[in-house]
Design an enzyme around this catalytic site. Structure first.
Site, mmCIF file in Angstrom:
data_model
loop_
_atom_site.group_PDB
_atom_site.id
_atom_site.type_symbol
_atom_site.label_atom_id
_atom_site.label_comp_id
_atom_site.label_asym_id
_atom_site.label_seq_id
_atom_site.Cartn_x
_atom_site.Cartn_y
_atom_site.Cartn_z
ATOM 1 N N SER A 1 0.864 -1.181 0.152
ATOM 2 C CA SER A 1 0.044 0.084 0.145
ATOM 3 C C SER A 1 1.017 1.259 -0.143
ATOM 4 O O SER A 1 1.690 1.552 -0.914
ATOM 5 C CB SER A 1 -0.924 -0.171 1.241
ATOM 6 O OG SER A 1 -2.059 0.851 1.051
ATOM 7 N N ASP B 1 -9.736 -5.117 -4.577
ATOM 8 C CA ASP B 1 -9.118 -4.241 -3.738
ATOM 9 C C ASP B 1 -10.245 -2.879 -3.647
ATOM 10 O O ASP B 1 -10.483 -2.394 -4.611
ATOM 11 C CB ASP B 1 -7.963 -3.673 -4.114
ATOM 12 C CG ASP B 1 -6.980 -3.115 -2.940
ATOM 13 O OD1 ASP B 1 -7.613 -2.278 -2.515
ATOM 14 O OD2 ASP B 1 -5.833 -3.315 -2.894
ATOM 15 N N HIS C 1 -7.481 -5.622 -0.203
ATOM 16 C CA HIS C 1 -6.623 -5.027 0.163
ATOM 17 C C HIS C 1 -6.037 -5.834 1.411
ATOM 18 O O HIS C 1 -6.872 -6.351 2.408
ATOM 19 C CB HIS C 1 -6.758 -3.738 0.545
ATOM 20 C CG HIS C 1 -5.798 -2.789 0.563
ATOM 21 N ND1 HIS C 1 -5.259 -2.108 -0.514
ATOM 22 C CD2 HIS C 1 -5.103 -2.014 1.440
ATOM 23 C CE1 HIS C 1 -4.226 -1.238 0.070
ATOM 24 N NE2 HIS C 1 -4.376 -1.186 0.982
#
Length: 418
Positions: A252, A350, A383
């Site tokens: 991320s 995600d 995610h």
């Protein structure tokens, strides 16, 4: 009353299950994205925990309500939802082989490097570490040295954790881990499954902290990452590290910083006071990262939720008035500096960062003919999938391990030939 509660619970389970397969995300609503991520991650990565919880709730309801046609129908809905989640897991169990194949195809077949990755396809799901992640360190015979200070001044104290084999190291390759969290939160204790795996392979793994926004703005986060690289050069050999063989991994926001660290070696503006230190890296593994700070503001790729976060929290300035700074903060605009090999990984479902972000960056890397660069698309994956030793994590880690071992072996061969 109990029947109404069961109906409400069933609707919640339907929504949670549907979100795993079709995330309820919006480019305009950061709170909606966060809730979609949380529910999708919990039900997706902790599927068996979720099913056990649901079974307990349904069993509790069965003590208080009679089996009317409606109740039987609602229980059937729970069975369908549970079956859908288990089917997803079955599909993900078979993911490892295809990921390994993609990684193998990234490198040319060579007698010099082919033997490096023998027996990689023998990995299987480890249920013991799935239920008890703390077992990772013991099972893989890895030691962890916590809270080592790598930079300190009057206002800040930055620490790192080291993961290494129980046995001693000598000239070992280094894997530098940069955690995610939107540049404003997160912990260096993220990504332990990968750290433990690579340490078990004889690597020295370094997981770092860095200053967070809004306390600081870019490029302070990146400067802290470069300070960690300096520490590896100065102190790493004491722990058995080879400072000439450093690879970086991040997820991320950490993937953004990892990519920037790999693409901006030896830049004085990011190395205040240690300009002479060689901060070049040999490769980068990036999970579900943000690589273009301009794209969220463009019409075709607009993502207002991310754009607002970047302006208000990360950059702390307006993009329209400081476009050059936003470009400097974007790995996609740093490709002229020199391109190291990249392994990009992104989940198709995600909710926080769209998979198109990694795809666009990958295509830019390919245009620059970045050697040994590949992209792994993970179906039905949310995610933050690498936080725990979930089925997805255990499918992905062998591919990352293979990539890093093969990349290092290939670099060594090229260095010996040159």
């Amino acid at each position: 009353m109990a029947e109404s509660l069961l109906l409400f619970w069933t609707l919640a389970v339907i929504l949670i299950t549907a979100n795993v397969f079709f995330p309820f995300k919006s480019p305009h609503n950061s709170l909606q994205n966060f809730l979609s991520f949380c529910s999708g991650w919990l039900a997706g990565d902790l599927t068996f925990h979720t099913l056990i919880l649901n079974l307990g709730v349904i069993s509790l309801f069965s003590f208080f309500i009679s089996m009317t046609p409606l109740v039987i129908f609602l229980i059937g809905v729970h069975v369908v939802c549970g079956t859908a989640l288990l089917t997803r897991l079955f599909l993900l169990f078979r993911l490892q082989e295809s990921l390994l194949l993609q990684v193998e195809q990234t490198f040319p077949v060579s007698e010099n490097t082919g033997s490096t990755i023998t027996a990689m396809k023998s990995a299987h799901m480890n249920w013991q570490t799935y239920w008890n992640p703390l077992q990772l360190l013991v099972e893989r015979q890895v030691s962890c040295l916590l809270d080592i200070v790598f930079y300190e001044d009057e206002s800040v104290c930055l620490k790192l954790d080291l993961y290494k084999p129980v046995s001693s190291l000598n000239n070992a390759p280094v894997l530098l881990q940069i955690h995610g969290g939107g540049w404003s939160m997160g912990s260096r204790h993220h990504g332990i499954p990968l750290m433990v795996e690579m340490a078990a392979q004889g690597w020295l793994c370094v997981s770092i902290s860095y200053r967070l926004s809004p306390e600081v703005a870019f490029p302070e986060h990146l400067i802290d990452c470069k300070r960690a690289i300096r520490w590896i050069h100065e102190k790493g050999p004491e722990y058995g590290a080879d400072p000439s063989s450093i690879f970086v991994v991040g997820e991320s926001a950490g993937a953004h910083l990892a990519a920037l660290s790999a693409l901006t070696p030896n830049r004085d503006e990011y190395q205040p006071g240690f300009e002479a230190v060689n901060t070049s890296l040999q490769g980068c593994v990036a999970f579900y990262g943000v690589y273009d700070f301009i794209a969220p503001f463009a019409k075709k790729t607009a993502y207002p939720a991310l754009a607002q976060h970047l302006e208000q929290i990360v950059m702390q300035c307006s993009m329209s008035e400081n476009r050059i700074l936003f470009e400097k903060a974007s790995p996609v605009y740093c490709l002229e500096q020199g391109v190291v090999p990249f392994l990009l990984i992104h989940g198709a479902n995600d909710s926080m960062v769209p998979i198109e972000e990694s795809l666009r960056f990958y295509h830019h890397l390919r245009k620059k003919q970045a050697s040994f660069t590949t992209f792994l698309r993970l179906p039905l994956t949310q995610h933050g999938f690498d936080t725990l030793p979930s089925p997805v994590t255990q499918a992905v880690i062998p591919a990352i391990r293979q990539y890093l071992l093969q990349l290092r072996a290939t670099i060594q061969v090229h260095n010996n030939l040159s």
